[in-house]
Design a protein around this motif. Sequence first.
Motif, PDB file in Angstrom:
ATOM      1  N   PRO A 183      13.187  13.802   3.411  1.00 12.59           N
ATOM      2  CA  PRO A 183      12.880  12.624   3.472  1.00 12.59           C
ATOM      3  C   PRO A 183      12.740  11.895   5.051  1.00 12.59           C
ATOM      4  N   ALA A 184      13.496  12.836   5.925  1.00  9.40           N
ATOM      5  CA  ALA A 184      13.479  12.408   7.546  1.00  9.40           C
ATOM      6  C   ALA A 184      12.260  12.687   8.047  1.00  9.40           C
ATOM      7  N   ARG A 185      11.395  13.547   7.563  1.00  6.67           N
ATOM      8  CA  ARG A 185      10.136  13.932   8.348  1.00  6.67           C
ATOM      9  C   ARG A 185       9.378  12.604   8.012  1.00  6.67           C
ATOM     10  N   PHE A 186       9.454  11.622   7.208  1.00  2.00           N
ATOM     11  CA  PHE A 186       8.506  10.582   7.127  1.00  2.00           C
ATOM     12  C   PHE A 186       9.044   9.403   8.339  1.00  2.00           C
ATOM     13  N   ALA A 187      10.207   9.573   8.813  1.00  2.00           N
ATOM     14  CA  ALA A 187      10.372   8.637   9.904  1.00  2.00           C
ATOM     15  C   ALA A 187       9.245   8.413  10.959  1.00  2.00           C
ATOM     16  N   PRO A 188       8.613   9.399  11.373  1.00  2.00           N
ATOM     17  CA  PRO A 188       7.615   8.979  12.407  1.00  2.00           C
ATOM     18  C   PRO A 188       6.547   7.965  11.836  1.00  2.00           C
ATOM     19  N   TYR A 189       6.400   7.980  10.400  1.00  2.00           N
ATOM     20  CA  TYR A 189       5.514   7.258   9.716  1.00  2.00           C
ATOM     21  C   TYR A 189       5.991   5.650   9.840  1.00  2.00           C
ATOM     22  N   VAL A 190       7.285   5.566   9.473  1.00  2.00           N
ATOM     23  CA  VAL A 190       7.836   4.291   9.596  1.00  2.00           C
ATOM     24  C   VAL A 190       7.631   3.767  11.144  1.00  2.00           C
ATOM     25  N   GLN A 191       7.895   4.383  12.185  1.00  2.00           N
ATOM     26  CA  GLN A 191       7.877   4.087  13.558  1.00  2.00           C
ATOM     27  C   GLN A 191       6.196   3.734  13.946  1.00  2.00           C
ATOM     28  N   LEU A 225       6.281   4.451   1.145  1.00  2.00           N
ATOM     29  CA  LEU A 225       6.082   6.082   1.608  1.00  2.00           C
ATOM     30  C   LEU A 225       6.587   6.692   0.214  1.00  2.00           C
ATOM     31  N   ALA A 226       5.442   7.616  -0.042  1.00  2.00           N
ATOM     32  CA  ALA A 226       5.823   8.557  -1.392  1.00  2.00           C
ATOM     33  C   ALA A 226       6.290   9.819  -0.793  1.00  2.00           C
ATOM     34  N   VAL A 227       7.496  10.045  -0.896  1.00  2.00           N
ATOM     35  CA  VAL A 227       8.305  11.287  -0.705  1.00  2.00           C
ATOM     36  C   VAL A 227       8.117  12.118  -1.925  1.00  2.00           C
ATOM     37  N   ILE A 228       7.328  13.305  -1.985  1.00  2.00           N
ATOM     38  CA  ILE A 228       7.137  13.894  -3.088  1.00  2.00           C
ATOM     39  C   ILE A 228       7.273  15.429  -2.838  1.00  2.00           C
ATOM     40  N   ILE A 261       0.747  -1.328  -0.072  1.00  2.00           N
ATOM     41  CA  ILE A 261      -0.209   0.004  -0.254  1.00  2.00           C
ATOM     42  C   ILE A 261       0.994   1.160   0.094  1.00  2.00           C
ATOM     43  N   GLY A 262       0.624   2.209  -1.081  1.00  2.00           N
ATOM     44  CA  GLY A 262       1.304   3.421  -0.929  1.00  2.00           C
ATOM     45  C   GLY A 262       0.697   4.415  -0.241  1.00  2.00           C
ATOM     46  N   VAL A 263       1.453   5.210   0.500  1.00  2.00           N
ATOM     47  CA  VAL A 263       0.989   6.179   1.347  1.00  2.00           C
ATOM     48  C   VAL A 263       1.841   7.482   1.118  1.00  2.00           C
ATOM     49  N   GLY A 264       0.973   8.578   1.271  1.00  2.00           N
ATOM     50  CA  GLY A 264       1.728  10.078   0.816  1.00  2.00           C
ATOM     51  C   GLY A 264       1.903  10.768   1.919  1.00  2.00           C
ATOM     52  N   GLY A 265       1.236  10.142   3.256  1.00  2.00           N
ATOM     53  CA  GLY A 265       1.638  10.863   4.476  1.00  2.00           C
ATOM     54  C   GLY A 265       0.409  11.106   5.519  1.00  2.00           C
TER      55      GLY A 265
END
Length: 350
Positions: free
Chosen positions: A208-216, A201-204, A180-184
């Motif tokens: 990119p570091a701001r997406f780390a909380p989504y991984v967690q 995670l779609a980093v557009i 599943i692709g997620v934009g944020g």
Amino acid sequence: MATAVEFGLDSFGDVTVGPDGDKVPYAQVIRNLVEEAVLADRLGIDAFGLGEHHRDDYAVSSPEIVLAAIAARTERIRLGTAVTVLSSDDPVRVYERFATLDALARGRAEIILGRGSFTESFPLFGYNLADYDRLFEEKAELMAELLTEDAVTWQGTVRAPLTKQHVYPKTGSGGIRTWIGVGGSPESVVRAARLGFPLVLAVIGGEPARFAPYVQLYQRALAEFNREPLPVAVHVPGFVADTDQEAADLLWPHARAMLNRIGAERGWPPMTRQRFDNDISNGAWHVGSAETVARKVARTVRVLGVQRIDLKYSAGTLPHEHLLETIERYATDVVPRVRELLAAETTTTP
């Protein structure tokens, strides 16, 4: 950290320009995509993804058909989408098409399910944007059931129910690798974990570091739903040239036209060269020489802890010859260097 990272390439089938500056016909753009994928396979790239769109600046509305053509000319590269717009499609038909692709590709098909960053498919196929969230939620739940390749009993509000229904063809391996692709959206991250899908995670935009909380969040959600750890991937735009300056200069006019068109549709301010250069420097765009891009990719992999990174190597009207060049540089110069950088970090980490 582990260095077993997969490297993919993505394209949306952007309508490019030729040597004369005129737009290339859709049919030729599609044929060019096949050649780009064949090159990526020959050079050892792990995965190749095509986005689904239904608008005049992109040539690919049926990715799985193009991927089937690619499957016939490649040997090892995995072939998938970036993304399949599940909200405006039927999950049964999605499964059937990709199970067929999987047969042709000898088990190399994969799917990234998403809601997409555009909404043109909703009116085109008769869906109401007011149902945006409900359409994806219910269809993702049904897709998770279909992917078991067992008899499915399901009932929702967005399509007819199924009662002990088998769907064909069955795959040789018993399943299709599906993400599943997620934009944020945090809700989308949790949904992926709840349904047991790996996450992309779609980093557009932005670092990119701001997406780390989504991984967690995803990892915590998997644990709360009593699911085993699943892989996480990231999708980033990028371009490789001989030098940092050349890469930015070559990409800028094509990216500007693309971003300004999208921005006009969404009420964004016009893109300036200074903002574009800032996006490159902060890592939103993985653009530069092979060494620069390798360091950007390695940093993104490290700070997010992902198991795969997909570089969207196409951008607006950027010509086919530049796309071939960036694929070659990425595969032969960037990827080996990223592996070196990640291995060095592993050996020096206490």
